[in-house]
Design an enzyme around this catalytic site. Structure first.
Site, mmCIF file in Angstrom:
data_model
loop_
_atom_site.group_PDB
_atom_site.id
_atom_site.type_symbol
_atom_site.label_atom_id
_atom_site.label_comp_id
_atom_site.label_asym_id
_atom_site.label_seq_id
_atom_site.Cartn_x
_atom_site.Cartn_y
_atom_site.Cartn_z
ATOM 1 N N GLN A 131 -7.015 5.186 -3.246
ATOM 2 C CA GLN A 131 -6.325 5.721 -4.422
ATOM 3 C C GLN A 131 -4.881 6.089 -4.058
ATOM 4 O O GLN A 131 -4.645 6.824 -3.101
ATOM 5 C CB GLN A 131 -7.078 6.969 -4.941
ATOM 6 C CG GLN A 131 -6.523 7.532 -6.225
ATOM 7 C CD GLN A 131 -6.628 6.562 -7.409
ATOM 8 O OE1 GLN A 131 -7.660 5.956 -7.638
ATOM 9 N NE2 GLN A 131 -5.542 6.424 -8.157
ATOM 10 N N ASP A 135 -8.026 -3.980 -5.472
ATOM 11 C CA ASP A 135 -6.833 -3.622 -6.244
ATOM 12 C C ASP A 135 -5.871 -4.809 -6.356
ATOM 13 O O ASP A 135 -4.945 -4.783 -7.156
ATOM 14 C CB ASP A 135 -6.100 -2.448 -5.573
ATOM 15 C CG ASP A 135 -6.336 -1.134 -6.303
ATOM 16 O OD1 ASP A 135 -6.706 -1.181 -7.492
ATOM 17 O OD2 ASP A 135 -6.129 -0.077 -5.681
ATOM 18 N N LYS A 182 -13.659 6.051 -11.911
ATOM 19 C CA LYS A 182 -14.053 4.811 -11.223
ATOM 20 C C LYS A 182 -15.507 4.915 -10.779
ATOM 21 O O LYS A 182 -16.277 3.966 -10.915
ATOM 22 C CB LYS A 182 -13.115 4.539 -10.031
ATOM 23 C CG LYS A 182 -11.759 4.034 -10.490
ATOM 24 C CD LYS A 182 -10.693 4.012 -9.417
ATOM 25 C CE LYS A 182 -9.347 3.659 -10.073
ATOM 26 N NZ LYS A 182 -8.205 3.753 -9.180
#
Ligand code: NDP
Length: 284
Positions: free
Chosen positions: A97, A120, A53
């Site tokens: 995460q 997200d 990422k």
């Protein structure tokens, strides 16, 4: 007839290049889009995801703030960091995460992220917008599936779409996105009866089951579009999808491979979301 293999690497590269141009436009206006990535603990797979990422951010021109916290970080400490980033005008996106260590309540953490920084797309506010057909920040993997279909020249409207799997991170959001594209959507799960017959009626199948080669050639109709979200590590160390790729590619019209299909799309869509978050915040 052999299926067209949908090239997720190529399509994700196009999306990252589009994001790069958009980031350059922000830069030209004196704006530096910025993503904060928070990792708690030492999970090796999570470390790889976070590294990828950060690399994608570098490529696109998004500043990345990295928080690598110890496994022992308390829920309170994590929530305080999120609150700080929520209030930081320079930070446009916050990504925690997953999975988190067991002593931390994942739902509480996801709820703490400001919805307009939720890159997200997991916050119930964004899930709600998706379910009323007004999606803003869409979950990355499901949005990636839709891009793969559309950029392969496939029209979803009026098609019979079967999603196998109903998780909050893949199955449900991808069903909502297919519905928003005017697909006629059926969602299957572990209690569904006659999955084979349901799948045989599908023009488009999205497999998000977590079982290697779950979708077999005798479950798909000739010419069907097969999108394989599954990432399963076999005993021999190889990656395998939820679809029996070798057999299904002889019957399908379009099919995604694993690796190189849906996988690379997730990060590309994250980059897009980050810039979208930046845009939303500037319009507020
Ligand atoms: P989950 O385990 O959360 O969900 C799996 C779903 O499959 C559940 O809804 C479950 O039903 C259903 N299911 C399980 N067994 C059967 C069965 N025998 N028949 C029908 N349905 C069944 O998985 P995720 O959604 O998180 O992930 C799915 C796959 O996608 C995994 O391989 C994962 O690694 C991969 N993945 C890939 C990503 C990417 O970037 N490409 C991102 C996220 C996930 P029920 O609800 O009834 O239990």
């Amino acid at each position: 007839m052999s299926a067209v293999i949908i090239d997720g690497k190529k399509i994700s590269a196009q999306i990252k290049d589009e994001a790069k141009s958009l980031a350059a436009e922000f830069n030209a206006d004196g704006i530096q889009p910025c993503l904060a990535v928070i990792l708690v603990g030492d999970d090796p797979a999570s470390r790889v995801y976070v590294r990828n990422k950060k690399r994608a951010c570098e490529y696109v021109g998004i500043k990345s703030l990295s928080y690598e916290l110890s496994e022992k970080t308390s829920q309170q400490e994590l929530l305080e960091l999120i609150e700080k980033l929520n209030n930081d005008k320079e930070c446009n996106g916050i990504l925690v995460q997953l999975p988190l260590p067991e002593h931390i309540d994942e739902q509480k953490v996801l709820l703490a992220i400001r919805p307009d920084k939720d890159v997200d797309g997991f916050h119930p506010y964004n899930v709600g917008l998706l379910s009323i057909g007004s999606a803003r920040l869409k979950a990355c993997t499901p949005a990636g599936c839709i891009e793969l279909i559309k950029r392969s020249g496939i029209d979803i409207q009026g098609k019979s779409c079967v999603v196998v799997g109903r998780s909050n991170i893949v199955g449900k959001p991808v069903s909502m996105l297919l519905l928003a594209e005017n697909g006629t959507v059926t969602v299957c799960h572990s209690k569904t009866k006659n999955i084979k017959d349901v799948c045989l009626g599908a023009d488009i199948i999205v497999a998000a089951v977590g079982i290697p080669k779950f979708i077999k050639a005798d479950m798909i109709k000739d010419g069907a579009v097969i999108i394989d979200v599954g990432i399963n590590r076999l005993e021999n160390g190889k990656l395998c999808g939820d679809v029996d790729f070798e057999a299904c590619k002889e019957k399908a019209g379009f099919i995604t491979p694993v690796p190189g299909g849906v996988g690379p799309m997730t990060i590309a869509m994250l980059m897009k979301n980050c810039l979208e978050a930046c845009r939303i915040q500037r319009m507020a």
